[in-house]
Write an enzyme that holds these catalytic residues in place. Sequence first.
Site, PDB file in Angstrom:
ATOM      1  N   PHE A 171      24.155  61.802  77.932  1.00  0.00           N
ATOM      2  CA  PHE A 171      24.946  62.810  77.214  1.00  0.00           C
ATOM      3  C   PHE A 171      24.800  62.639  75.709  1.00  0.00           C
ATOM      4  CE2 PHE A 171      27.895  59.298  76.936  1.00  0.00           C
ATOM      5  CZ  PHE A 171      28.601  59.521  75.756  1.00  0.00           C
TER       6      PHE A 171
ATOM      7  N   LEU B 280      29.446  66.187  75.113  1.00  0.00           N
ATOM      8  CA  LEU B 280      30.879  65.859  75.159  1.00  0.00           C
ATOM      9  C   LEU B 280      31.404  65.938  73.740  1.00  0.00           C
ATOM     10  CD1 LEU B 280      31.033  62.752  77.538  1.00  0.00           C
ATOM     11  CD2 LEU B 280      31.688  65.096  78.071  1.00  0.00           C
TER      12      LEU B 280
ATOM     13  N   GLU C 139      27.175  63.116  72.124  1.00  0.00           N
ATOM     14  CA  GLU C 139      28.523  63.326  71.590  1.00  0.00           C
ATOM     15  C   GLU C 139      28.438  64.242  70.373  1.00  0.00           C
ATOM     16  OE1 GLU C 139      30.119  59.829  69.754  1.00  0.00           O
ATOM     17  OE2 GLU C 139      32.056  60.773  69.348  1.00  0.00           O
ATOM     18  N   ILE C 140      29.225  65.314  70.399  1.00  0.00           N
ATOM     19  CA  ILE C 140      29.300  66.169  69.209  1.00  0.00           C
ATOM     20  C   ILE C 140      30.448  65.627  68.368  1.00  0.00           C
ATOM     21  CG2 ILE C 140      29.865  68.486  68.373  1.00  0.00           C
ATOM     22  CD1 ILE C 140      28.295  69.566  70.711  1.00  0.00           C
ATOM     23  N   VAL C 141      30.108  65.220  67.159  1.00  0.00           N
ATOM     24  CA  VAL C 141      31.096  64.511  66.348  1.00  0.00           C
ATOM     25  C   VAL C 141      31.832  65.473  65.408  1.00  0.00           C
ATOM     26  CG1 VAL C 141      31.444  62.554  64.814  1.00  0.00           C
ATOM     27  CG2 VAL C 141      29.628  62.479  66.503  1.00  0.00           C
TER      28      VAL C 141
ATOM     29  N   ILE D 131      31.699  57.076  73.530  1.00  0.00           N
ATOM     30  CA  ILE D 131      32.136  58.190  72.691  1.00  0.00           C
ATOM     31  C   ILE D 131      33.367  57.772  71.871  1.00  0.00           C
ATOM     32  CG2 ILE D 131      33.509  59.124  74.607  1.00  0.00           C
ATOM     33  CD1 ILE D 131      32.909  61.915  73.586  1.00  0.00           C
TER      34      ILE D 131
ATOM     35  N   TYR E  15      39.496  60.461  69.756  1.00  0.00           N
ATOM     36  CA  TYR E  15      40.329  60.985  68.665  1.00  0.00           C
ATOM     37  C   TYR E  15      41.696  61.358  69.202  1.00  0.00           C
ATOM     38  CZ  TYR E  15      35.908  61.340  66.181  1.00  0.00           C
ATOM     39  OH  TYR E  15      34.703  61.050  65.601  1.00  0.00           O
TER      40      TYR E  15
ATOM     41  N   CYS F 255      31.688  69.586  63.800  1.00  0.00           N
ATOM     42  CA  CYS F 255      31.052  70.906  63.869  1.00  0.00           C
ATOM     43  C   CYS F 255      31.824  71.807  62.907  1.00  0.00           C
ATOM     44  CB  CYS F 255      31.155  71.406  65.305  1.00  0.00           C
ATOM     45  SG  CYS F 255      30.876  73.153  65.487  1.00  0.00           S
TER      46      CYS F 255
ATOM     47  N   PHE G 195      23.072  59.812  73.382  1.00  0.00           N
ATOM     48  CA  PHE G 195      23.086  58.603  74.216  1.00  0.00           C
ATOM     49  C   PHE G 195      22.167  58.867  75.404  1.00  0.00           C
ATOM     50  CE2 PHE G 195      27.245  58.393  72.103  1.00  0.00           C
ATOM     51  CZ  PHE G 195      27.227  57.100  71.623  1.00  0.00           C
TER      52      PHE G 195
ATOM     53  N   VAL H 180      31.478  75.338  59.915  1.00  0.00           N
ATOM     54  CA  VAL H 180      30.760  76.329  59.103  1.00  0.00           C
ATOM     55  C   VAL H 180      31.668  76.573  57.890  1.00  0.00           C
ATOM     56  CG1 VAL H 180      30.025  78.752  58.997  1.00  0.00           C
ATOM     57  CG2 VAL H 180      29.584  77.417  61.056  1.00  0.00           C
TER      58      VAL H 180
HETATM   59  N1  ACO Z   1      39.574  79.354  67.702  1.00  0.00           N
HETATM   60  C1  ACO Z   1      39.260  80.284  68.598  1.00  0.00           C
HETATM   61  N2  ACO Z   1      38.114  80.994  68.539  1.00  0.00           N
HETATM   62  C2  ACO Z   1      37.277  80.755  67.500  1.00  0.00           C
HETATM   63  C3  ACO Z   1      37.574  79.817  66.512  1.00  0.00           C
HETATM   64  C4  ACO Z   1      38.785  79.081  66.638  1.00  0.00           C
HETATM   65  N3  ACO Z   1      39.131  78.186  65.769  1.00  0.00           N
HETATM   66  N4  ACO Z   1      36.573  79.825  65.601  1.00  0.00           N
HETATM   67  C5  ACO Z   1      35.676  80.737  66.014  1.00  0.00           C
HETATM   68  N5  ACO Z   1      36.113  81.296  67.154  1.00  0.00           N
HETATM   69  C6  ACO Z   1      35.475  82.285  67.955  1.00  0.00           C
HETATM   70  C7  ACO Z   1      35.001  83.484  67.160  1.00  0.00           C
HETATM   71  O1  ACO Z   1      36.025  84.448  67.022  1.00  0.00           O
HETATM   72  C8  ACO Z   1      33.877  83.966  68.030  1.00  0.00           C
HETATM   73  O2  ACO Z   1      34.403  84.666  69.133  1.00  0.00           O
HETATM   74  P1  ACO Z   1      33.738  86.046  69.662  1.00  0.00           P
HETATM   75  O3  ACO Z   1      32.301  85.721  69.926  1.00  0.00           O
HETATM   76  O4  ACO Z   1      34.495  86.375  70.876  1.00  0.00           O
HETATM   77  O5  ACO Z   1      33.916  87.005  68.538  1.00  0.00           O
HETATM   78  C9  ACO Z   1      33.281  82.666  68.572  1.00  0.00           C
HETATM   79  O6  ACO Z   1      34.311  81.701  68.490  1.00  0.00           O
HETATM   80  C10 ACO Z   1      32.106  82.193  67.771  1.00  0.00           C
HETATM   81  O7  ACO Z   1      32.182  82.561  66.463  1.00  0.00           O
HETATM   82  P2  ACO Z   1      31.070  82.204  65.428  1.00  0.00           P
HETATM   83  O8  ACO Z   1      31.088  83.206  64.324  1.00  0.00           O
HETATM   84  O9  ACO Z   1      29.789  82.022  66.109  1.00  0.00           O
HETATM   85  O10 ACO Z   1      31.564  80.804  64.897  1.00  0.00           O
HETATM   86  P3  ACO Z   1      31.793  80.339  63.408  1.00  0.00           P
HETATM   87  O11 ACO Z   1      30.565  80.557  62.612  1.00  0.00           O
HETATM   88  O12 ACO Z   1      33.031  80.922  62.905  1.00  0.00           O
HETATM   89  O13 ACO Z   1      31.981  78.781  63.630  1.00  0.00           O
HETATM   90  C11 ACO Z   1      33.598  77.038  63.840  1.00  0.00           C
HETATM   91  C12 ACO Z   1      32.986  78.274  64.455  1.00  0.00           C
HETATM   92  C13 ACO Z   1      32.508  76.009  63.645  1.00  0.00           C
HETATM   93  C14 ACO Z   1      34.646  76.476  64.759  1.00  0.00           C
HETATM   94  C15 ACO Z   1      34.198  77.455  62.472  1.00  0.00           C
HETATM   95  O14 ACO Z   1      35.184  78.381  62.695  1.00  0.00           O
HETATM   96  C16 ACO Z   1      34.778  76.300  61.701  1.00  0.00           C
HETATM   97  O15 ACO Z   1      34.083  75.655  60.926  1.00  0.00           O
HETATM   98  N6  ACO Z   1      36.071  76.018  61.813  1.00  0.00           N
HETATM   99  C17 ACO Z   1      36.723  74.989  61.074  1.00  0.00           C
HETATM  100  C18 ACO Z   1      36.285  73.620  61.474  1.00  0.00           C
HETATM  101  C19 ACO Z   1      36.583  73.305  62.912  1.00  0.00           C
HETATM  102  O16 ACO Z   1      37.679  73.590  63.400  1.00  0.00           O
HETATM  103  N7  ACO Z   1      35.616  72.674  63.594  1.00  0.00           N
HETATM  104  C20 ACO Z   1      35.760  72.217  64.923  1.00  0.00           C
HETATM  105  C21 ACO Z   1      36.500  70.971  64.953  1.00  0.00           C
HETATM  106  S1  ACO Z   1      36.302  70.082  66.421  1.00  0.00           S
HETATM  107  C22 ACO Z   1      34.921  69.195  66.208  1.00  0.00           C
HETATM  108  O17 ACO Z   1      34.327  69.241  65.213  1.00  0.00           O
HETATM  109  C23 ACO Z   1      34.404  68.372  67.345  1.00  0.00           C
END
Ligand code: ACO
Length: 750
Positions: free
Chosen positions: A488, A526, A490-492, A557, A560, A494, A483, A496
Site C-alpha cells: 500500500f 490509505l 500512505e497519502i500524507v 502508517i 492522526y 493532499c 510501502f 490545492v
Molecule cells: N468536502 C467535500 N467535498 C469536497 C471537498 C470537501 N472538503 N473538497 C472538494 N470536494 C469535492 C468537490 O466539490 C468536487 O465534487 P464534485 O466533483 O461532485 O463537484 C470533488 O470533491 C473534487 O473536486 P476537485 O475540484 O477535483 O478538488 P479540489 O481541486 O478542490 O481539491 C482538496 C480538493 C484537495 C480537498 C482541496 O479542496 C483542498 O486543498 N482542501 C483543503 C485541504 C484539505 O482539506 N486537504 C485534505 C486533508 S486530508 C489529507 O491531506 C490526508
Amino acid sequence: MADSAGIQQGSPAIGAAGLVPAAPGAGGTEGSGAAGGSARIAVKKAQLRSSPRPKKLEKLGVYSSCKAEGACKCNGWKSQNPPPTPPRTDQQSNTVNLQEPCRSCSHTLGDHVTHLENVSEDEMNRLLGIVLDVEYLYTCVHKEEDADTKQVYFSLFKLLRKSILQMGKPMLEAQESPPFEKPSIEQGVNNFVQYKFSHLPSKERQTIMELAKMFLNQINYWQLETPSQRRQRVPNDDAAGYKANYTRWLCYCNVPQFCDSLPRYETTQIFGRTLLRSVFTVMRKQLLEQARQEKDKLPPEKRTLILTHFPKFLSMLEEEVYSHSSPIWSQDYLAGASGGQIPIHTAGEKRKASDPLPHEENKRPRVVGDIPMDLINEVMATITDPTAIPETSLLSAHSARDEAARLEERRGVIEFHVIGNSLNQKPNKRILMWLVGLQNVFSHQLPRMPKEYITRLVFDPKHKTLSLIKDGRVIGGICFRMFPSQGFTEIVFCAVTSNEQVKGYGTHLMNHLKEYHIKHEILNFLTYADEYAIGYFKKQGFSKDIKVPKAKYVGYIKDYEGATLMGCELNPSIPYTEFSVIIKKQKEIIKKLIERKQAQIRKVYPGLSCFKEGVRQIPIESIPGIRETGWKPVGKGKELRDPDQLYSTLKTILQHVKSHQNAWPFMEPVKKTEAPGYYQVIRFPMDLKTMSERLKSRYYTTRKLFMADMQRIFTNCREYNPPESEYYKCANLLEKFFYTKIKEAGLIEK
Ligand code: ACO
C-alpha cells in the site's frame, strides 16, 4: 542465413525512407532476400501455369508415387530426402518426359501421374505451386547455416512434399494453432492508443493511429534473430520460449511469405506481448537509427511524423510493453465498452474472407443480451467525439469534474511531476523550489499541521510528492509514502491552493497518482482524512471500509488523532485519467442505441376504438405496436414486472442450480492456479457464487440479465475446456437442467 533464403535475421525488413512497408521480407539488397525469392517463385509459378499439360504432368510425376503396380512403393525420385549436396543449377532445368523411366523405380514417369488424368487444371496448378515451393525450400535447406532454421525448413519441405503425394492441403501439425497469445500485438497496440491517446482531438489521434499502423507494419516484416543469435545477445533470456516462438514465426509468418502454398498469418495478429518483448528494444533502436541515417531521404510530409512523433510514440509504448501491470495487455481491456476501440490493422495485406482470425472472432460465443458488434460499430461511427471540444469553448453542465484540468494539461497550462528530495543525487534547484512551494501550499491548506512537521515529511527522501505546476508555480500536490513490501501507499498530505480549488485539479491529481501507482504495482491507498476532506476522498473512490489487512499497515502508517482512516483499492485495468471520458463515450453510445430503438418503434398506430364500442378490457398484447416495443406477456414472453416476484423466482432457480450434482465446477470463480491461462482465454468470467452475490444486491432487474450470466458460465466452460472433458459435460447437463427450471418458472416459453 545464406543468400538464397537470403533473410537477415534481427533486422528491419524495410528501408526507413518513409517507413513504408516494402515487399514481404525484403531483407537486404534488391534481388536477394525473401522478396527476391518470392518474386522469382511467383514468376516461375506463372510460367508453369501457362505451360502445356504434359509439361505439368512431367513436373508432378517426379514428385508423385508410382501407380504401375500395387507392389511399387516408389514415391517419385524427387520425393526422397534432399541429398547431402545442393543440386546443380543445370540439373534443375533437366527436361524429362513421361516415357522416361523413373530414376527410382524404373517404371515410366507416366505411371506416376495416372491419378492426375482427370484432375482439373486448377488443382494441377495448385499442386504445381506446392512443387515450386518444395524446390525453393530444398535450396533453403541446403544453404541455411543456422541449425534451428534449417530444421524448420526441412520440416516444411517434408510437409509440402507429403501434401503433393496425398494431393492434400498443407496443414501444419503443431500442438497449438494460432493465435499463440492473446491479446495479440495488434490488439495490444490498439489498446495502447485507446489508453494513452483517446483524449486527443481526432486530428491528433489520426496521427497516432498512423504511427501505430506504421509500427505494426514494421513488426509484420521484421526478421527475427535466430535462437542462437539471441542466446549470444541475451544469455539469460527464456531460450526455449524464444525458440518456440521463432519456429512458429518461421512456419506461419515468414516462410509463407515466399511459399504461398502455406497458410500465412500476420505476426501482429497471432503473437502477443511475449514476442513483442523479445524484439522491441532492438527494433526500436534500429528503426530510430535508420530513420536518423535516412532523414534526408524522407518525404517532407513524413519528416515530423517519423523524426519527432515516432520516437516519442515508441518510448511510451516501450513502457507499456515491459511494464508488469500495464492494462493494455489485459484480455478484457475496456472490452466492448471502451468508448470504441479504434481498430488499427496493418496496411500490408488486406484480410481475406477466409483468413482465420476474424472467423475465430465470429466464433466467440455470443450470449443473450449481447449487443451485436456491427450495431456498436455503426453507432460508434455516428457519435460525436466528446473529447473534441474546442479548446476555448465553455464546458457543458454535464462535463466531468476533471475535464477542465485534463484540457489544461493537454494545452500545457498545467503539468504533473512526481518529485522528492534525495540524499544520493545533487539537489536540483528547480525541484527544491517546487518542494518549498509544496511545503507552502500544505502549510496554508492544513493549518492544524505543524509547519515543521510538513517540512520534515516533504523533504524526507522516503516521501514523494505528486506536484501540480501551473505557470511554473506549485498550486497543489499529494505527498505520499510507498510501502511496496506492505502492498500500500500512505497519502500524507493532499491540498490545492485556495483560489484553485473546486476546478477539478484535486480529482485530476488523484487520478494521476492512481496511474502512477498502477505502474509501480501498488494497488492500495490509505490515508487519514480530515473531517472536512472526507467528502472529497469519497468522491475519489475512498471508503472507510479498509481492504488492506490491519497487520499490513499498523506500525507503518502515521496515525492522526481526530482523522478518519480511509482506503482506496485501485483497478489496474482502469486508465484513471481518461476514465470520465470513457464513461461519457459509453453513455453517448447507450443514448444512441436507445434513440435507434425508439426510432424503430416510433410508428404511430391509430387509437383504440373498442372501448367506445363497449369493450371493457382487452389483452395488452392486442394493442397495436405493443409487441414491437419488445414487450412480452408474462408467462409466455416472460418478463416478471414485480421486482420482488422476479427476485424470489430467480432465487429459487439459482438454489436449484447450485444444488444440482453437476454444478460443482461452477460454484466459485475459476482459480488462476488451477486453470493456467484461463483469464487470457475467458474475457467475461462468471460463476454461481458471483451470481448469488449479484442476486443479493438486486442486480438482476430483468430475467435477461440473470440468464445472460448463467449462459456465460456454460459458454465459458465450453470455450476453455475440450468437449471430452468432464467440465464440458457438466456444463451441458447443468445447462439443460437450468433451461428446464426457467421454463417451469414461466420465464421462457415451454
Ligand atoms: N468536502 C467535500 N467535498 C469536497 C471537498 C470537501 N472538503 N473538497 C472538494 N470536494 C469535492 C468537490 O466539490 C468536487 O465534487 P464534485 O466533483 O461532485 O463537484 C470533488 O470533491 C473534487 O473536486 P476537485 O475540484 O477535483 O478538488 P479540489 O481541486 O478542490 O481539491 C482538496 C480538493 C484537495 C480537498 C482541496 O479542496 C483542498 O486543498 N482542501 C483543503 C485541504 C484539505 O482539506 N486537504 C485534505 C486533508 S486530508 C489529507 O491531506 C490526508
